[in-house]
Design an enzyme around this catalytic site. Sequence first.
Site, PDB file in Angstrom:
ATOM      1  N   SER A 133      17.611 -40.788   6.304  1.00 59.68           N
ATOM      2  CA  SER A 133      18.546 -39.758   5.562  1.00 59.68           C
ATOM      3  C   SER A 133      19.124 -39.962   4.411  1.00 59.68           C
ATOM      4  O   SER A 133      19.358 -38.859   3.532  1.00 59.68           O
ATOM      5  CB  SER A 133      19.844 -39.497   6.528  1.00 59.68           C
ATOM      6  OG  SER A 133      20.581 -40.968   6.777  1.00 59.68           O
ATOM      7  N   ARG A 134      18.809 -41.303   3.975  1.00 56.98           N
ATOM      8  CA  ARG A 134      19.467 -41.562   2.572  1.00 56.98           C
ATOM      9  C   ARG A 134      18.389 -42.486   1.655  1.00 56.98           C
ATOM     10  O   ARG A 134      17.584 -43.259   2.357  1.00 56.98           O
ATOM     11  CB  ARG A 134      20.853 -42.233   2.581  1.00 56.98           C
ATOM     12  CG  ARG A 134      21.924 -41.375   3.084  1.00 56.98           C
ATOM     13  CD  ARG A 134      23.360 -42.015   2.832  1.00 56.98           C
ATOM     14  NE  ARG A 134      23.571 -42.996   4.045  1.00 56.98           N
ATOM     15  CZ  ARG A 134      23.836 -44.132   3.621  1.00 56.98           C
ATOM     16  NH1 ARG A 134      23.779 -44.953   2.535  1.00 56.98           N
ATOM     17  NH2 ARG A 134      24.073 -44.868   4.516  1.00 56.98           N
ATOM     18  N   ASN A 171      12.801 -48.482   9.127  1.00 59.22           N
ATOM     19  CA  ASN A 171      13.419 -48.564   7.879  1.00 59.22           C
ATOM     20  C   ASN A 171      14.981 -48.731   7.821  1.00 59.22           C
ATOM     21  O   ASN A 171      15.477 -49.358   7.012  1.00 59.22           O
ATOM     22  CB  ASN A 171      13.234 -47.282   6.879  1.00 59.22           C
ATOM     23  CG  ASN A 171      14.004 -47.111   5.844  1.00 59.22           C
ATOM     24  OD1 ASN A 171      13.843 -47.725   4.715  1.00 59.22           O
ATOM     25  ND2 ASN A 171      14.961 -46.256   5.875  1.00 59.22           N
ATOM     26  N   TYR A 214      20.792 -61.455   6.861  1.00 58.23           N
ATOM     27  CA  TYR A 214      19.889 -60.395   6.209  1.00 58.23           C
ATOM     28  C   TYR A 214      18.443 -61.053   6.123  1.00 58.23           C
ATOM     29  O   TYR A 214      17.433 -60.640   6.493  1.00 58.23           O
ATOM     30  CB  TYR A 214      20.410 -59.891   4.922  1.00 58.23           C
ATOM     31  CG  TYR A 214      19.358 -58.511   4.366  1.00 58.23           C
ATOM     32  CD1 TYR A 214      19.822 -57.219   4.851  1.00 58.23           C
ATOM     33  CD2 TYR A 214      18.576 -58.718   3.339  1.00 58.23           C
ATOM     34  CE1 TYR A 214      19.117 -56.321   4.297  1.00 58.23           C
ATOM     35  CE2 TYR A 214      18.082 -57.567   2.627  1.00 58.23           C
ATOM     36  CZ  TYR A 214      18.223 -56.634   3.186  1.00 58.23           C
ATOM     37  OH  TYR A 214      17.344 -55.359   2.669  1.00 58.23           O
ATOM     38  N   GLY A 221      16.700 -44.291   9.734  1.00 62.34           N
ATOM     39  CA  GLY A 221      17.452 -44.313   8.512  1.00 62.34           C
ATOM     40  C   GLY A 221      16.805 -43.545   7.372  1.00 62.34           C
ATOM     41  O   GLY A 221      16.583 -43.979   6.162  1.00 62.34           O
ATOM     42  N   SER A 224      12.123 -57.312   3.122  1.00 65.63           N
ATOM     43  CA  SER A 224      12.736 -57.238   1.850  1.00 65.63           C
ATOM     44  C   SER A 224      12.221 -58.436   1.263  1.00 65.63           C
ATOM     45  O   SER A 224      11.791 -59.383   1.768  1.00 65.63           O
ATOM     46  CB  SER A 224      14.101 -57.436   1.930  1.00 65.63           C
ATOM     47  OG  SER A 224      15.052 -57.563   0.889  1.00 65.63           O
ATOM     48  N   LYS A 270      15.045 -60.091   8.045  1.00 63.02           N
ATOM     49  CA  LYS A 270      13.659 -59.439   7.261  1.00 63.02           C
ATOM     50  C   LYS A 270      12.898 -60.399   7.359  1.00 63.02           C
ATOM     51  O   LYS A 270      11.507 -59.903   7.434  1.00 63.02           O
ATOM     52  CB  LYS A 270      14.193 -59.367   5.864  1.00 63.02           C
ATOM     53  CG  LYS A 270      15.484 -58.059   5.588  1.00 63.02           C
ATOM     54  CD  LYS A 270      14.851 -56.901   6.246  1.00 63.02           C
ATOM     55  CE  LYS A 270      15.711 -55.672   5.530  1.00 63.02           C
ATOM     56  NZ  LYS A 270      15.063 -54.273   6.304  1.00 63.02           N
ATOM     57  N   VAL A 286      19.752 -47.255  16.244  1.00 62.02           N
ATOM     58  CA  VAL A 286      18.488 -48.229  16.483  1.00 62.02           C
ATOM     59  C   VAL A 286      18.963 -49.389  17.029  1.00 62.02           C
ATOM     60  O   VAL A 286      18.169 -50.010  17.810  1.00 62.02           O
ATOM     61  CB  VAL A 286      17.793 -48.622  15.247  1.00 62.02           C
ATOM     62  CG1 VAL A 286      17.175 -47.306  14.530  1.00 62.02           C
ATOM     63  CG2 VAL A 286      18.607 -49.210  14.027  1.00 62.02           C
TER      64      VAL A 286
HETATM   65  P1  NDP Z   1      20.919 -47.166   2.544  1.00 62.09           P
HETATM   66  O1  NDP Z   1      21.985 -47.835   2.899  1.00 62.09           O
HETATM   67  O2  NDP Z   1      20.980 -46.274   1.533  1.00 62.09           O
HETATM   68  O3  NDP Z   1      20.554 -46.085   3.789  1.00 62.09           O
HETATM   69  C1  NDP Z   1      20.488 -46.923   5.163  1.00 62.09           C
HETATM   70  C2  NDP Z   1      19.971 -45.937   6.064  1.00 62.09           C
HETATM   71  O4  NDP Z   1      19.766 -46.330   7.363  1.00 62.09           O
HETATM   72  C3  NDP Z   1      20.736 -44.492   6.161  1.00 62.09           C
HETATM   73  O5  NDP Z   1      20.121 -43.603   6.637  1.00 62.09           O
HETATM   74  C4  NDP Z   1      21.699 -45.184   7.555  1.00 62.09           C
HETATM   75  O6  NDP Z   1      22.053 -43.911   8.153  1.00 62.09           O
HETATM   76  C5  NDP Z   1      20.742 -45.976   8.278  1.00 62.09           C
HETATM   77  N1  NDP Z   1      21.042 -46.657   9.505  1.00 62.09           N
HETATM   78  C6  NDP Z   1      21.992 -47.693   9.095  1.00 62.09           C
HETATM   79  N2  NDP Z   1      22.127 -48.346  10.220  1.00 62.09           N
HETATM   80  C7  NDP Z   1      21.641 -47.418  11.319  1.00 62.09           C
HETATM   81  C8  NDP Z   1      21.576 -47.609  12.725  1.00 62.09           C
HETATM   82  N3  NDP Z   1      22.136 -48.455  13.153  1.00 62.09           N
HETATM   83  N4  NDP Z   1      20.870 -46.544  13.468  1.00 62.09           N
HETATM   84  C9  NDP Z   1      20.132 -45.680  12.617  1.00 62.09           C
HETATM   85  N5  NDP Z   1      20.114 -45.588  11.403  1.00 62.09           N
HETATM   86  C10 NDP Z   1      20.958 -46.512  10.652  1.00 62.09           C
HETATM   87  O7  NDP Z   1      19.666 -48.346   2.511  1.00 62.09           O
HETATM   88  P2  NDP Z   1      18.251 -48.483   1.490  1.00 62.09           P
HETATM   89  O8  NDP Z   1      17.538 -47.171   1.379  1.00 62.09           O
HETATM   90  O9  NDP Z   1      18.902 -49.092   0.268  1.00 62.09           O
HETATM   91  O10 NDP Z   1      17.516 -49.258   2.535  1.00 62.09           O
HETATM   92  C11 NDP Z   1      16.624 -48.971   3.450  1.00 62.09           C
HETATM   93  C12 NDP Z   1      15.697 -50.151   3.961  1.00 62.09           C
HETATM   94  O11 NDP Z   1      15.042 -50.774   2.926  1.00 62.09           O
HETATM   95  C13 NDP Z   1      16.640 -51.132   4.445  1.00 62.09           C
HETATM   96  O12 NDP Z   1      16.113 -51.703   5.761  1.00 62.09           O
HETATM   97  C14 NDP Z   1      16.839 -52.140   3.458  1.00 62.09           C
HETATM   98  O13 NDP Z   1      17.162 -53.341   3.987  1.00 62.09           O
HETATM   99  C15 NDP Z   1      15.644 -52.153   2.802  1.00 62.09           C
HETATM  100  N6  NDP Z   1      15.586 -52.649   1.347  1.00 62.09           N
HETATM  101  C16 NDP Z   1      16.294 -52.171   0.553  1.00 62.09           C
HETATM  102  C17 NDP Z   1      16.232 -52.598  -0.849  1.00 62.09           C
HETATM  103  C18 NDP Z   1      17.233 -51.935  -1.649  1.00 62.09           C
HETATM  104  O14 NDP Z   1      17.133 -52.534  -2.803  1.00 62.09           O
HETATM  105  N7  NDP Z   1      17.907 -50.853  -1.789  1.00 62.09           N
HETATM  106  C19 NDP Z   1      15.585 -53.843  -1.057  1.00 62.09           C
HETATM  107  C20 NDP Z   1      14.891 -54.430  -0.107  1.00 62.09           C
HETATM  108  C21 NDP Z   1      14.858 -53.656   1.410  1.00 62.09           C
HETATM  109  P3  NDP Z   1      23.723 -43.379   8.002  1.00 62.09           P
HETATM  110  O15 NDP Z   1      23.907 -42.642   6.572  1.00 62.09           O
HETATM  111  O16 NDP Z   1      23.622 -42.347   9.156  1.00 62.09           O
HETATM  112  O17 NDP Z   1      24.629 -44.466   8.447  1.00 62.09           O
END
Ligand code: NDP
Length: 249
Positions: A14-15, A90, A155, A12, A142, A159, A64
């Site tokens: 990419s974003r 991640n 979730y 993950g 998280s 976590k 994943v």
């Molecule tokens: P985003 O939704 O912004 O980004 C999620 C990323 O995960 C994207 O790159 C997406 O790729 C990728 N992804 C999702 N599903 C899959 C999969 N099955 N296989 C491969 N890649 C996948 O999430 P955040 O940046 O906010 O979160 C990142 C991590 O941090 C997560 O684990 C989240 O639970 C954790 N987190 C986030 C918090 C927050 O407040 N934002 C707080 C606490 C924890 P694509 O774009 O191609 O789908």
Amino acid sequence: MTLEGKTAVITGGSRGIGRAICKKLAGSGFNVGINYVSNPTAAEETLALVEQQGGKGFLCPFNVADTDAVNEAFKKITQDIAPVDILINNAGITRDGLMARMKDSDWQAVMDTNLKGAFSCSKAAMRGMMKSKWGRIVNITSVIGFLGNGGQVNYAAAKAGLVGLTKSMARELAGRNITVNCVAPGYIVTDMTDGLDSDIQQAILAQIPLGSLGEPEDVAASVAFLTSDDAKYITGQTIHVNGGMYMGN
Ligand code: NDP
């Protein structure tokens, strides 16, 4: 000890938080594998950002939650690029809803991506780390895994499960000089939190002593520390990056 030139995979990547981790680890001199599943444009943007700052990276799309795809991808990375030295688990999703109405498919999707994904990627990556007797694995959990949250039983369970996975892996892999740790973000500004209603945002802010949501870079800094040689004696731990929202262990 210089770690320059080591290969890192960020699931993950990419974003959001993953993108910030890719940029930060590329700045440490690692060749960063940017994983994604559905949005190649965001992944290409991340690679461009890494290269703009003089770093090295490559794209590695796979789901994943699909164990065969994970195994295939790590085999290919090892053959085409190098064995993976550093893995950041991640990738994560949410499928929120009150438990009474939660569908099994929403429970399973979150378990498969957020928990089983970390297990499969770690298992695939650790073979090379064990051979080279060096490795770093960081699992992104998280604050919700520690506090719980109504509407997020899937979730929160996934976590919290990552913490148990991390501690057990840390014990199994310590003898091979592989450390395994967690970073537990609080509320961070990304696409995942973008959709929150403003009254929910206000309620969350009221619980954060530092008075603001975090930025992806706040999380990336702790991840970079745990992958560095300065953290070589730290394993099985969780670093909380949450503005003081949760202060337990
Ligand atoms: P985003 O939704 O912004 O980004 C999620 C990323 O995960 C994207 O790159 C997406 O790729 C990728 N992804 C999702 N599903 C899959 C999969 N099955 N296989 C491969 N890649 C996948 O999430 P955040 O940046 O906010 O979160 C990142 C991590 O941090 C997560 O684990 C989240 O639970 C954790 N987190 C986030 C918090 C927050 O407040 N934002 C707080 C606490 C924890 P694509 O774009 O191609 O789908």
